[in-house]
Structures are given as C-alpha cells and as structure tokens.
Design a protein around this motif. Sequence first.
Motif, PDB file in Angstrom:
ATOM      1  N   LEU A  84       5.001  14.500  -2.396  1.00  0.00           N
ATOM      2  CA  LEU A  84       3.770  14.017  -1.779  1.00  0.00           C
ATOM      3  C   LEU A  84       2.949  13.241  -2.803  1.00  0.00           C
TER       4      LEU A  84
ATOM      5  N   HIS B  31      -9.751   6.034  -8.054  1.00  0.00           N
ATOM      6  CA  HIS B  31     -10.561   6.496  -6.928  1.00  0.00           C
ATOM      7  C   HIS B  31     -12.039   6.440  -7.251  1.00  0.00           C
TER       8      HIS B  31
ATOM      9  N   PHE C  29       9.189   6.325   4.748  1.00  0.00           N
ATOM     10  CA  PHE C  29       9.860   7.556   4.313  1.00  0.00           C
ATOM     11  C   PHE C  29       9.921   8.462   5.524  1.00  0.00           C
TER      12      PHE C  29
ATOM     13  N   GLY D  17      -0.705   4.487   0.222  1.00  0.00           N
ATOM     14  CA  GLY D  17       0.437   3.664  -0.156  1.00  0.00           C
ATOM     15  C   GLY D  17       0.254   2.863  -1.434  1.00  0.00           C
TER      16      GLY D  17
ATOM     17  N   GLU E 125      -3.799   5.223 -11.598  1.00  0.00           N
ATOM     18  CA  GLU E 125      -4.838   6.220 -11.885  1.00  0.00           C
ATOM     19  C   GLU E 125      -4.898   6.604 -13.366  1.00  0.00           C
TER      20      GLU E 125
HETATM   21  N1  LIG Z   1       9.646   9.476  -2.369  1.00  0.00           N
HETATM   22  C1  LIG Z   1       8.929   9.762  -1.275  1.00  0.00           C
HETATM   23  N2  LIG Z   1       9.454  10.549  -0.308  1.00  0.00           N
HETATM   24  C2  LIG Z   1       8.747  10.826   0.803  1.00  0.00           C
HETATM   25  N3  LIG Z   1       7.516  10.377   1.035  1.00  0.00           N
HETATM   26  C3  LIG Z   1       6.937   9.590   0.121  1.00  0.00           C
HETATM   27  C4  LIG Z   1       7.606   9.246  -1.091  1.00  0.00           C
HETATM   28  N4  LIG Z   1       6.792   8.461  -1.825  1.00  0.00           N
HETATM   29  C5  LIG Z   1       5.654   8.341  -1.107  1.00  0.00           C
HETATM   30  N5  LIG Z   1       5.742   9.000   0.063  1.00  0.00           N
HETATM   31  C6  LIG Z   1       4.721   9.073   1.104  1.00  0.00           C
HETATM   32  O1  LIG Z   1       4.205   7.783   1.319  1.00  0.00           O
HETATM   33  C7  LIG Z   1       2.792   7.824   1.486  1.00  0.00           C
HETATM   34  C8  LIG Z   1       2.124   6.933   0.485  1.00  0.00           C
HETATM   35  O2  LIG Z   1       2.208   7.561  -0.786  1.00  0.00           O
HETATM   36  P1  LIG Z   1       1.622   6.946  -2.118  1.00  0.00           P
HETATM   37  O3  LIG Z   1       2.048   7.832  -3.224  1.00  0.00           O
HETATM   38  O4  LIG Z   1       1.975   5.519  -2.204  1.00  0.00           O
HETATM   39  O5  LIG Z   1       0.048   7.097  -1.874  1.00  0.00           O
HETATM   40  P2  LIG Z   1      -1.156   6.770  -2.838  1.00  0.00           P
HETATM   41  O6  LIG Z   1      -1.982   5.756  -2.142  1.00  0.00           O
HETATM   42  O7  LIG Z   1      -0.670   6.448  -4.185  1.00  0.00           O
HETATM   43  O8  LIG Z   1      -1.925   8.156  -2.810  1.00  0.00           O
HETATM   44  P3  LIG Z   1      -2.703   8.959  -3.983  1.00  0.00           P
HETATM   45  O9  LIG Z   1      -4.043   8.360  -4.076  1.00  0.00           O
HETATM   46  O10 LIG Z   1      -2.796  10.345  -3.428  1.00  0.00           O
HETATM   47  O11 LIG Z   1      -1.896   8.858  -5.219  1.00  0.00           O
HETATM   48  C9  LIG Z   1       2.399   9.270   1.361  1.00  0.00           C
HETATM   49  O12 LIG Z   1       2.245   9.789   2.664  1.00  0.00           O
HETATM   50  C10 LIG Z   1       3.547   9.927   0.672  1.00  0.00           C
HETATM   51  O13 LIG Z   1       3.677  11.250   1.098  1.00  0.00           O
END
Ligand SMILES: Nc1ncnc2c1ncn2[C@@H]1O[C@H](COP(=O)(O)OP(=O)(O)OP(=O)(O)O)[C@@H](O)[C@H]1O
Lengths: 369, 600
Positions: free
Chosen positions: B498, B236, B13, B41, B204
């Motif tokens: 985010l 988590h 992204f 991710g 989650e």
């Molecule tokens: N649609 C989007 N547009 C821009 N950035 C994105 C998008 N989706 C995810 N990201 C970015 O990609 C990265 C991974 O995000 P993701 O939501 O997969 O994390 P996660 O492991 O699920 O985190 P959390 O535990 O906080 O939910 C993050 O830095 C997030 O900001």
Amino acid sequence: MLKNFFKENDFIRISRRMEIPTWKKWVFKIAGVLAGFLFAAIVVSFISPGSFFKFFESLIVGNFTTVRKLLVLFEEVAILFLISCALAPAFKMKFWNIGAEGQVLMACLGTVIGMFFIAPNVPNAVALIIELLLAVTFGVVWSLIPTLFKAFFNTNETLFTLMMNYIAKGIVALMITLWIKNGSGVIPVLEYGRLPRIGGQNYIINIIVAVVIGVIFAFYMMRSKQGFEISVLGGSRNTAKYVGIDVKKVLIRTMIITGVICGIVGFLLVAGASYSMNENTVSGRGFTAILVCWLAGFNIPEMAGVSFLVAFMKYGAREVESSLHVGGSFVDIVVGVFFFVVIASNFFITNQVKINFKAFKKKKKEVIE
Amino acid sequence: MKSIRLENISKAFGWIKALDDISLQINEGEILALLGENGSGKTSLMNVIAGIYHPDQGDVFIDDEKVTISSPKDAFKYKIGMIHQHFKLVNVFTAVENIVLGLEKSDYKKFKEEQIKTEEEFFAKLKGVREPSNVEVANAKSRIYHSGKYDLNFARQKVIQICNQYGFKIDPDKHVYDMSVSEKQNLEIVKALFRGVDLLILDEPTAVLTPQEIKVLFKILKNMKADGKTVIIITHKLNEVMEISDRVEVLRKGKYIGGVKTSETNPAQLTEMMVGKKVELEIRRDTPVNPDLRLEINNVTLVKEGVKVLDNVNLQVNGGEILGIAGISGSGQKELLECVAGLQKAKSGDIIFHNPKENKPVTFFHKDLKQIKELAAQGKFHDPDGNKIDLTGLKDKEIRKMVEEEKIIFYENEIMPLNDKTPLEIRNLGIKLSFVPEDRLGMGLVGEMNLTQNMALRSFRKGKGMNVEMKKPERLAEHIVKEFGVVTPNLNTPVGRLSGGNIQKLLVGREISSNPKILMTAYPVRGLDINTSYYIYNLLNDQKNARCAVIYVGEDLDVLLALCDRLAVIYQGKITGVVDPHKVTKEQVGILMTGGSIDA
Ligand SMILES: Nc1ncnc2c1ncn2[C@@H]1O[C@H](COP(=O)(O)OP(=O)(O)OP(=O)(O)O)[C@@H](O)[C@H]1O
Ligand SMILES: [Mg+2]
C-alpha cells in the motif's frame, strides 16, 4: 555479451514484476515443470540418442506400473514431505536450520536402540511407544542444541546445524561398531519392534502418518496462534516484540517441533521401512527437503507437490538408467537438469519479459534499405 | 534533456486504477511539486518515469521523442534519477563505494572521458605559461588508463566537486551505517548527480528530515535549479510547496486534476484541488475536563551503548489531556515511548500507571478470580451501596456472579508499576496501552502480511482454542478501510504494497480502535496528506475527550501548539521544560529544543 544483448536491444525487454495474478503464477509454475521434463528428455536423448520418448515411458514405468513401485514412490514422497514440514516453520522465521539430516539420523539411532535392546523383551505395542519416545527425544536434543546456543549466545545457526550433521554421522558409525561385535559393521535386519504392516505391505503406515501430520501441520502453520507468531517473527522481529511475542520462546518452541517431526521421520524410516540403519539411512533427504521448502515457498500443500516431483524424478530417472544402461551419476544429472529448469522458470514469475515485434520489423526494414 | 511529456498514462493494480489517463508536462529547469492525497498515484506516476513501473497505456516523450524507460538504468541513460522514500544504499560500504557501485564499464569509460576533458583543460590552461612536465603527463595518463575498473580516487574527487558545487556535506569515506537519515538522503542525491541526471525526482524527501535539514535540502535544490537541473518533489506539506516550487501539478484518485503556477495560488486552493471540495482545516482543541493522573514517569534514565539516551526524565500524563513532546528528532522521544511500552528497560526510575478504576466494577478482563479474592481481602472493594465487600466464605460461583453483575466495585484507582514489564505482561495486566511507533513497517505492522492479519496482530491471542480468530480482525480491517478511506485492492493485499499514507492509516486506526487508556503516538501524520492529518488530529482530540491520556510526539511546532494541552520539550534526553501551549511562542519552544531556557 549475452547480458548486453538483453540490455541493449529493443526486441526483448526484461523488467521486475510488481505483482502477478494467482492464475498466471500457476500457469508459469506448471509450464516450468513441463519444460523441466522436456529439457530432461532432451538431455537424455543426447546421452543416448533416440531415447526421447523412451524417457517418458521410463518415468511411467519407474513409478506407476506395479503396486510396489507406487508404494515406494509415495513412501519417498511421505518422508521428504515430512522433513520439509520439520524445516518450514524455522525457515519461515528466518532460522536457517540445515541440520535436518542429522536430526533425522539421530532419531533413527534412537529407534534402533529401542528395537535392538528393548523390543525383544516387551510386547510390540510397548516397544513401539518406547522407540517413538526415544526417536523424538534424540531428534529434539539434536535440534535444540544449536537453538539454545543461538538463543543465548547468538551463535551462527547455519554453521552449527551443518556441523551437527557430521557429528551425528560419526556417532552412528561409532555406535554401530560398538554394538555389532562380529565385525561386519552392519546392523542386521531387526525382527522386533516393527510397525504393523497394512495389507501385507510395510510402507503404507508411513504414508498414512505423513498425510495425517501434513494436514494437522498445514492447519498449525496457517491457522493457529503459534503459526501466526511464526509468521510475525519472520516478517519483522521488532513488530513481534512490539506485540509482545517472546522471540526466544517461539524460537525454542518451533525448534522443538522441528525435532519432534524429525523424530517421527526417523522412527518411520527404521521401524516402518528398513528395520535397520546405517549412517546413510537418511541419504541426503535432509538436504533435499531444503530445496523442497524453498521451491514451495514454505507453503505446506505446495511442499507436498514438490516432494512428489522430486521422488517421481528420482525413481523415473533410475528406471531410465537401468533400461538405457547408462552410467551411475546419470540420475543426478537428469534430476539436476529438471530442477534447474523448474527453478529457472521462477524467473518468469518475478520478471516480465516483453518481446517487441514492432522493433523487430523496423530493424528488418532498415536492413533491407 | 529539455522536457518530458507524459501522454495518457494509465496503470492499474488489480481493480485499482492507480493512474488513469494522465497527461502532463515537465519543463526544463523548473522545480515542480506533485501534490495529491494518499494513494492518488504520485509515487506510481514517478515510478513510470523512473523506469520502475510500466504503464499499461500511454507514452513518455523526452524532447518530443517517444521513449521506453524500462529500468532505473534506462532512466539514467535519459538522465533521470529518483530518490525513493526508502533508501537503497549498501550499509557496509562507504559513500564513494556506494556511488561507483553498479556502474557499468561503459559508463565508467564515459566518466573517464569526461576526466580527459578536465585533464585536457588543465593542459590547455598550462598552454602558453609553461610546458607540462613529463611526470604530469604520465600521471594523468596512468590515472586515466591504468587504475582498474573502479577508479575510486577519481570518483572521490568528483563527489567532492559535486558537494562543493551544490552544498552537500558528505564525507566520501564515511560508511553508510554511520550516517544519519539526512546524510543518506544527500548521498542518494549525490549518487544520482554523479550519474549525470538532469531530472531529479524526490519522493517525500522532507518526511524524514528535521526543519533544519529541510532548510539545507531546499538550499541544495535551489542550487540545482540554478545549475539548470529539473526537480520534481512530492510532499504533503503545503508550506514547503509554496516555498520551494515554481509550479504545482495535482493528482486525485489516479486522475490528473490540473496545474498552477505557485506564485498564483495559495494553500486553500491547492487543498481544494486535491480533495475535490472545500475543506475546513482547523485543529480542534476542546478544554480538558477534570484531567486526572494516568501515567507517572519518575526519574527515568536509559543508557544505550554507554550514552544516556534518557536523562532523569520526569513527566506526568493525565487522562483527558494531550501531552505534546517537542524536540529535534533523535533527542530521546522514541526511547521514552518505548520505555513506557515495555520495549526498553530503563536503567533507573519508575513508570507508574494509574488505572482509572475508582468506583468502577472489577471485570474478568483484567483480573482473575484469585486476584479478586486477594484484593477483596485487602479491602479494596465496595458494593453498590458503598459498603466494604468481604468475600470470605463465598463460593467461587457466587463471586463470579457478583463480578458479572458488576457488584464488586473498586474504592480507588489502581496503581500499577510498569518497570521491567514486557509488552505482553503489560497487556496481561489489562492495561490498554496503544502505541503508534515511528517506523511503521519496521515496528507495528508486518509488510508481508495482509490487512486482516495486521489487524489481528494486537488481538490474535484472544479467544479460546488453538486457532487465530480472524472474523473480528476482518471486521476491524473493513471498518478502518471505510472510516479512514484506505485505498487497497482488498483485505488480502500485503500492507507493504500500500502507499505510505494508507499504511499509516491502518496502524493509527488499529491502535485507536481498542479504546486505549494511554495512546502514545510518534509522528502519526508523517506521510499523510493534509486532509487525513487533520482527521487524525481530531481523532486524537476525540480520544482525549474519551478520557484517554494522549502523548503526541511531533515535529511541526504549529500543530503541537494548536493541538496539545501541555507541551514538554526534550533535548538530548533531558526535559528542558513543560510549557503551556496557549501562552508560549514558537521561538520560545525553539530555544528549549536546543537546550536553552526561558522564563515562563
Ligand atoms: N505494487 C503495487 N501493488 C498494488 N497496488 C499498488 C502498488 N503500487 C501502488 N499501488 C496502489 O496504487 C495507488 C497509488 O499508490 P501510490 O503509491 O502511487 O500513491 P501516492 O500518491 O504516492 O500515495 P502516498 O501519498 O500515500 O505515498 C494506491 O492505491 C496503491 O495502493
Ligand atoms: Mg507515495
């Protein structure tokens, strides 16, 4: 059938985009506008064969060939843009005011009252100030009535503002018959209380006012504390309360601004352009402005651009109509087709379309085998 | 479906590589836990499998066959379903209506054919016992063929059957708006099972559930596993990982780190894999130094829709102390905090703020000239030498100078009633009250606005002139992004985009940054990875050392007992006890949480 074609086959895959880079968005937007012209031209050549290029010629001829045409075009842009400015902040905070038509019309009425009853007896400058005050008061009253009902009785603003349009029309028609005793039912072109002409042309001052208000308003929406409050409210009502924004206060304040701008528009329409009025003086621009707002995503500079497109198409299509001698609703059809395509092109901004050439080849092979 | 293999999946992204060349395997019939810090991710990777994101590179294989999953519908075709952090149900519909919603006619025929089988089975069982009556046959046929597109009765029966099979408690005709969070979650799962998924992904799921509800959910997941289904769970909470999963896969900053069998690992090792280094997981709790009364809540009662949500609540919160509030979620915690913040109006009772002003100079930050004169007339001030100040006869200019030179000093703390004050009035009184609410995007932040604008939410009125001053909020955003390690493409990204954890960091960061006198936090670590959670616990401890009065509403009793200096327990809007966390046991708190009493 078609739906299934897109769903089931391997060649074309459609999915929602998560985000799109700004440059790409603009490429799609511009491409959408160009496609709109193209489709409109195709529709024109269906109605009147062989006039594909004539259409583009007419667009130019209808808008650009004389100073007067340019002025007419930009005055229309100015009015549409101003009404869109009046609507945008309320829309942004999810207050669906579809009553700009009536709000402007009432402002026209206020102006006419000033021109008709007061202007002949006072110096022009005083008359203009009084007209403006009347117009703004009328506009604000008309925008505030549904707002107060919303704020204190939580009535549905969409229905309410819509209804207020018709009431406004009724009042105007009634007033005209009351004032004009000779039975013609038409207010004559009024001599006194006109806005000054610049360079001998009447529309110029309207255009200047629109530019000035547009710039101020863009700053208001994008930079000011009040504009910020509007964005917060539109984003989340609870967060707004949490940071201490008084929801009712902002709603009422914003709708007063709407009323003021509608008032100015009404004033410009009458004192700066037609010097008279009837119940169709606003001629649907209060509704067209809703389209402008949405197409521009409430972004003030984009609203100016979209207003230009609408006006440009309107006068262009009128020229087509007269030069090709086609029927009356022709203009609406062409403008409709144009905007249909422009709006449809948004599909490509929110969705990703992938064509899978490999699958295509594979299928071909299978067929051959 | 047998197994899923991901090969070299990448997705970016902007400049953020959310997924960077990830390959991993999901086996049939296992419960797989996916672990990683916030923004590593996890959600993105699962979105790829569920057909919501398209990888920039890499392939998905199902049973060794390469597939393209380009929509959630597609995913259902491959028997994959995902339950998101935010549910996607229609509120005005009942459970069963939600379930049939969005089914295609072709899907429905398929389900009906399944029913034919069961009807056939019915008939088969009858065979040899007796001939089916004509009526039975006709009924079955008409049920199958002549009941319109959506056969709600059939769906209802199937829902009931799914519920019985796996242990859900769902009333098929209950409206979604009447449902609790956990019921909605169950409904989402049933909906996926109805569509016949073999792989269920849960993002989650436990973040929004009470401990009891988590137990029920885990039971259900185990039943599903016993039935041969595959489950991927993101969480988590390491104790949950240890309890429920067979295998753990770990991501870090978009990269695949590795997988382990749950039986062969421990929380410390998992944390190390996630963070990349050994980390000390210890909650600091410094001994409070001279705590002094900051906030009094006296006999507060709040009535909502005829129900007493708060029932005669009495609490005292001290500066330099963390007061914990334990309770089953929905016992009135949220309302209590909102009452203090001015977002709800108590029916009766007093909320009194003790502004710690004793021997502190008055400032123009929270008093204007007129107020200062009035207070001086009441004899509230003394000068640096300890003599009473009389401002009569002095020019405004001279008074201003004295204030600026900090020569006008309060004798004692200011007592300020907060009843009936709006959030803005509280702010204008100069009371630094910070609040991290439970529902961060619903209240506290605006999803469509970018980071800087969200930082400006608290301060946008400051500064002279019409315009919002964006320099300071921008610096604050920069600071928080750095300090908390918020992962974001840039400061102009809408915060709604985010990851959940990053959103929470922004909110907590903003609220702490104003050096509050009172800091109220509701579930501040919900959705945060362990490392960040501990970081936040320690921040709260720092705030306490800075003499802030901290209120911590939490759900994890271990944390509550380790972090707080005093612990209040709330049950159905009543405070059932205020206990000393050093002396009380979890079991005793549990008793108070369900309305019982203990002698302590
Ligand atoms: N649609 C989007 N547009 C821009 N950035 C994105 C998008 N989706 C995810 N990201 C970015 O990609 C990265 C991974 O995000 P993701 O939501 O997969 O994390 P996660 O492991 O699920 O985190 P959390 O535990 O906080 O939910 C993050 O830095 C997030 O900001
Ligand atoms: Mg996530």
